[in-house]
Design a protein around this motif. Structure first.
Motif, PDB file in Angstrom:
ATOM      1  N   ASP A  79       0.962  -1.233   0.416  1.00 42.91           N
ATOM      2  CA  ASP A  79       0.004  -0.149   0.345  1.00 42.91           C
ATOM      3  C   ASP A  79       0.959   1.354  -0.369  1.00 42.91           C
ATOM      4  OD1 ASP A  79      -2.015   1.667   0.391  1.00 42.91           O
ATOM      5  OD2 ASP A  79      -2.217   1.493   2.653  1.00 42.91           O
TER       6      ASP A  79
ATOM      7  N   PRO B  33       0.813   4.498  -1.714  1.00 42.70           N
ATOM      8  CA  PRO B  33       0.159   5.631  -0.976  1.00 42.70           C
ATOM      9  C   PRO B  33       0.018   5.957   0.958  1.00 42.70           C
ATOM     10  CG  PRO B  33      -1.242   4.954  -2.866  1.00 42.70           C
ATOM     11  CD  PRO B  33      -0.128   4.178  -2.201  1.00 42.70           C
ATOM     12  N   GLY B  34      -0.496   4.674   1.624  1.00 43.51           N
ATOM     13  CA  GLY B  34      -0.758   4.550   2.594  1.00 43.51           C
ATOM     14  C   GLY B  34       0.876   4.013   2.980  1.00 43.51           C
ATOM     15  N   HIS B  35       1.818   3.735   3.146  1.00 45.28           N
ATOM     16  CA  HIS B  35       2.552   4.121   3.944  1.00 45.28           C
ATOM     17  C   HIS B  35       3.515   5.343   3.951  1.00 45.28           C
ATOM     18  CE1 HIS B  35       6.761   2.238   5.283  1.00 45.28           C
ATOM     19  NE2 HIS B  35       7.141   3.102   4.210  1.00 45.28           N
ATOM     20  N   ALA B  36       3.445   5.937   2.640  1.00 39.74           N
ATOM     21  CA  ALA B  36       3.474   6.996   2.389  1.00 39.74           C
ATOM     22  C   ALA B  36       3.411   8.418   3.362  1.00 39.74           C
ATOM     23  CB  ALA B  36       3.366   7.738   0.897  1.00 39.74           C
ATOM     24  N   GLU B  37       1.977   7.662   3.406  1.00 34.08           N
ATOM     25  CA  GLU B  37       1.534   9.397   4.809  1.00 34.08           C
ATOM     26  C   GLU B  37       1.880   8.510   5.853  1.00 34.08           C
ATOM     27  OE1 GLU B  37      -2.904   9.654   5.986  1.00 34.08           O
ATOM     28  OE2 GLU B  37      -2.939   9.493   3.498  1.00 34.08           O
ATOM     29  N   ARG B  38       2.257   7.106   6.198  1.00 34.67           N
ATOM     30  CA  ARG B  38       2.040   7.388   7.695  1.00 34.67           C
ATOM     31  C   ARG B  38       3.795   7.414   7.776  1.00 34.67           C
ATOM     32  NH1 ARG B  38       0.134   2.044   5.798  1.00 34.67           N
ATOM     33  NH2 ARG B  38       1.720   1.426   5.384  1.00 34.67           N
TER      34      ARG B  38
ATOM     35  N   GLY C  33       5.293  10.207   6.561  1.00 36.56           N
ATOM     36  CA  GLY C  33       5.931  11.924   6.613  1.00 36.56           C
ATOM     37  C   GLY C  33       5.793  12.001   4.928  1.00 36.56           C
ATOM     38  N   SER C  34       4.967  10.993   4.470  1.00 40.28           N
ATOM     39  CA  SER C  34       5.082  11.290   2.754  1.00 40.28           C
ATOM     40  C   SER C  34       6.255  12.466   2.518  1.00 40.28           C
ATOM     41  CB  SER C  34       3.930  12.379   1.809  1.00 40.28           C
ATOM     42  OG  SER C  34       2.707  12.092   1.913  1.00 40.28           O
TER      43      SER C  34
ATOM     44  N   VAL D   8       3.861  13.158  -4.397  1.00 40.22           N
ATOM     45  CA  VAL D   8       2.856  12.743  -4.518  1.00 40.22           C
ATOM     46  C   VAL D   8       2.776  12.138  -5.695  1.00 40.22           C
ATOM     47  CG1 VAL D   8       0.385  12.602  -5.434  1.00 40.22           C
ATOM     48  CG2 VAL D   8       1.376  14.201  -2.713  1.00 40.22           C
TER      49      VAL D   8
ATOM     50  N   ASP E 241       2.360   9.130  -7.638  1.00 39.90           N
ATOM     51  CA  ASP E 241       1.343   8.455  -8.419  1.00 39.90           C
ATOM     52  C   ASP E 241       1.872   8.024  -9.609  1.00 39.90           C
ATOM     53  OD1 ASP E 241      -0.577   9.708  -7.081  1.00 39.90           O
ATOM     54  OD2 ASP E 241      -0.736  11.336  -7.652  1.00 39.90           O
TER      55      ASP E 241
END
Length: 71
Positions: free
Chosen positions: A46, A48-53, A55-56, A60, A64
């Motif tokens: 996942d 996108p989810g990992h990147a969000e957790r 701190g990106s 993006v 993508d």
């Protein structure tokens, strides 16, 4: 690290890269049966989810593009 001591060259010598390329091709062997490939494992990530957790850390657009290529 030693990489921190490197100085850029005006005209890099391609010989070391050619040698490394030959060695990589020579020693590249397929994985034994039953060993999952990294590409196969990556399909279940996942991203996108990992990147969000975490701190990106990547823009993006990079995430993508990775998802478009392999998602």
């Amino acid at each position: 690290m030693l990489l921190e001591r490197l100085q850029p060259l005006a005209k890099p010598d391609p010989a070391p890269f050619t040698t490394v390329e030959r060695l990589v091709r020579r020693f590249a062997i397929p994985a034994p049966p039953g060993v999952p490939s990294l590409a196969g494992k990556g399909l279940g990530w996942d991203l996108p989810g990992h990147a969000e957790r975490v701190g990106s850390p990547l823009p993006v657009r990079i995430i993508d593009a990775a998802m478009a290529d392999h998602g």
